[in-house]
Scaffold this motif. Structure first.
Motif, short mmCIF file in Angstrom:
data_model
loop_
_atom_site.label_atom_id
_atom_site.label_comp_id
_atom_site.label_asym_id
_atom_site.label_seq_id
_atom_site.Cartn_x
_atom_site.Cartn_y
_atom_site.Cartn_z
N PHE A 142 -9.97 -5.47 8.88
CA PHE A 142 -9.20 -5.65 7.65
C PHE A 142 -8.10 -6.67 7.87
N GLU A 143 -7.52 -7.12 6.78
CA GLU A 143 -6.44 -8.10 6.81
C GLU A 143 -5.14 -7.43 6.37
N LYS A 201 -1.19 -3.77 0.87
CA LYS A 201 -2.06 -4.86 0.43
C LYS A 201 -3.27 -5.07 1.34
N ASP A 202 -3.52 -4.15 2.27
CA ASP A 202 -4.63 -4.31 3.22
C ASP A 202 -5.96 -4.46 2.48
N GLN A 203 -6.78 -5.36 3.00
CA GLN A 203 -8.12 -5.59 2.43
C GLN A 203 -9.14 -5.67 3.55
N LYS A 204 -10.33 -5.14 3.31
CA LYS A 204 -11.41 -5.26 4.29
C LYS A 204 -11.81 -6.72 4.46
N THR A 205 -12.30 -7.05 5.64
CA THR A 205 -12.75 -8.41 5.90
C THR A 205 -13.92 -8.38 6.88
N ARG A 233 -6.32 0.94 8.14
CA ARG A 233 -6.14 0.25 6.86
C ARG A 233 -5.36 1.14 5.89
N LYS A 234 -4.42 0.51 5.22
CA LYS A 234 -3.56 1.16 4.23
C LYS A 234 -2.52 2.10 4.87
N VAL A 235 -2.43 2.10 6.19
CA VAL A 235 -1.46 2.96 6.88
C VAL A 235 -0.62 2.10 7.82
N ALA A 236 0.70 2.18 7.65
CA ALA A 236 1.60 1.45 8.55
C ALA A 236 1.73 2.21 9.86
#
Length: 383
Positions: free
Chosen positions: A293-294, A303-307, A151-154
């Motif tokens: 995450f999404e 724009k990653d968000q936990k899900t 998450r948050k890392v490409a």
């Protein structure tokens, strides 16, 4: 006493000339010439064959030519590897195994993979070992958990990939030709893709770069491989080498694998990605620690968000057996594009989308038409 004259014409003494000389002097009246070398009755001694320089040269040339021909005929064709000189032929029945960190043959660019990104491999549900060896196990591109990362890392540096290609115009033209777009459209096309990591060993057609043109070969990419996917969830670029990707070519018999297999590799767990029925706005992905995450399409993780964990965290694979290919002359795909579409070439299930997975272009582009003759057109339109 009188002496009778000699009888007419008969000599009474020895001949005046040499015994072995010619019976008549030369017509010119000069001294006799040396007899020609060919007039001797004794044959000239024959030279051994190895004493003749021209013969040695001819024989040596013939031997070298025979050796070169034998080497050429015994090599895999250009497209066999192991890929591009080693396994790059889509018709050879070979599939090249590519570990996640291996750039492979004929790389387009340096690696743009972000090493700190990771994904946890998963085994697809519904992938049975009792299926035929040439069966294809298709997973839809919008399946939750098909892809992973951090998450948050490409998983890929898209801007670095763009820069590599812009610095090499010949490669950029070859890259663009695989997707049927203009070289100037490559940056916007790459920015429209989403960086993810595979969670399953995945079959693709991989396109390398050699002698100024794209090559193609069948490959299995190891889970954890960083790729860029289009808005139908189909892998389009392999980040470890910058190579364009397209859907795999179905084999009518069990393919022969080349390259190095990784621990845990099983052909029965290999999947192909079939296009999602409609464009994907958000990819549901899994981290290595099991968190979910999404990631929005075209986003690099900002724009990653936990899900929440999905009800079916292991994507389901539909098993199909390849059918005989249709007449390749019935369509006119781009020169470098394999004769496939983004639908499963083996014959998708009834709920698969139509053969064209036309992608909605980025906001700064106009809508274009399908130029691939049934081939994928998930690209920015030609200008």
């Amino acid at each position: 006493m009188s002496v009778d004259p000699p009888s007419s014409g008969r000599p009474t003494g020895p001949p005046s000339g040499p015994l072995s000389g010619p019976s008549q002097p030369p017509s010119g009246g000069g001294p006799p010439s040396e007899p020609p070398s060919g007039s001797s009755k004794e044959p000239e001694p024959r030279r051994p064959w190895w004493g003749s320089v021209p013969r040695v040269a001819i024989i040596a040339t013939a031997v070298v030519a025979a050796v070169v021909l034998a080497v050429v005929l015994s090599r895999p064709d250009d497209g066999g590897t192991g890929a591009s000189d080693g396994g790059t032929s889509t018709a050879s029945g070979e599939v090249f195994l590519q570990p996640a960190a291996d750039s492979g043959p004929d790389a387009f660019t340096e690696s743009t993979t972000e090493e700190k990104s990771s994904a946890s491999p998963v085994t697809p549900s519904g992938a049975t070992e009792s299926a035929p060896q040439n069966a294809l196990r298709g997973v839809k591109g919008d399946a939750p958990g098909l892809y992973g990362g951090t998450r948050k890392v490409a998983s890929c540096d898209v801007e670095k990939q763009i820069q590599y290609l812009q610095d090499a115009p010949d490669k950029q033209r070859a890259f663009a030709s695989v997707f049927g777009i203009q070289p100037s459209e490559v940056p916007s096309y790459l920015r429209s893709l989403t960086p993810v990591q595979l969670r399953m060993d995945t079959r693709v057609t991989n396109h390398g770069y050699k002698n100024g043109a794209p090559t193609s070969y069948q490959a299995v990419l190891e889970a954890r491989t960083a790729v860029l996917v289009n808005d139908r969830g189909v892998p389009r670029v392999r980040c470890a080498c910058g190579n364009p990707l397209s859907p795999p070519v179905a084999q009518q018999s069990a393919p022969k694998t080349t390259g190095d297999a990784w621990p845990g590799y099983k052909s029965s767990n290999v999947v192909t990605v079939t296009p999602a029925p409609k464009p994907v706005d958000v990819f549901v992905m899994c981290e290595a620690d099991g968190e979910w995450f999404e990631r929005h399409k075209g986003d690099t993780g900002k724009k990653d968000q936990k899900t929440q964990k999905p009800d079916k965290p292991s994507p389901s694979a539909s098993v199909t057996t390849p059918t005989p290919p249709s007449d390749p002359t019935s369509s006119q795909p781009p020169p470098s594009e394999p004769p496939t579409s983004d639908t499963d070439t083996s014959g998708p299930t009834t709920d698969e989308p139509p053969s064209s997975d036309t992608q909605q272009p980025p906001p700064d582009t106009d809508t274009g038409s399908d130029t691939g003759g049934g081939t994928t057109t998930d690209q920015a339109p030609a200008s």
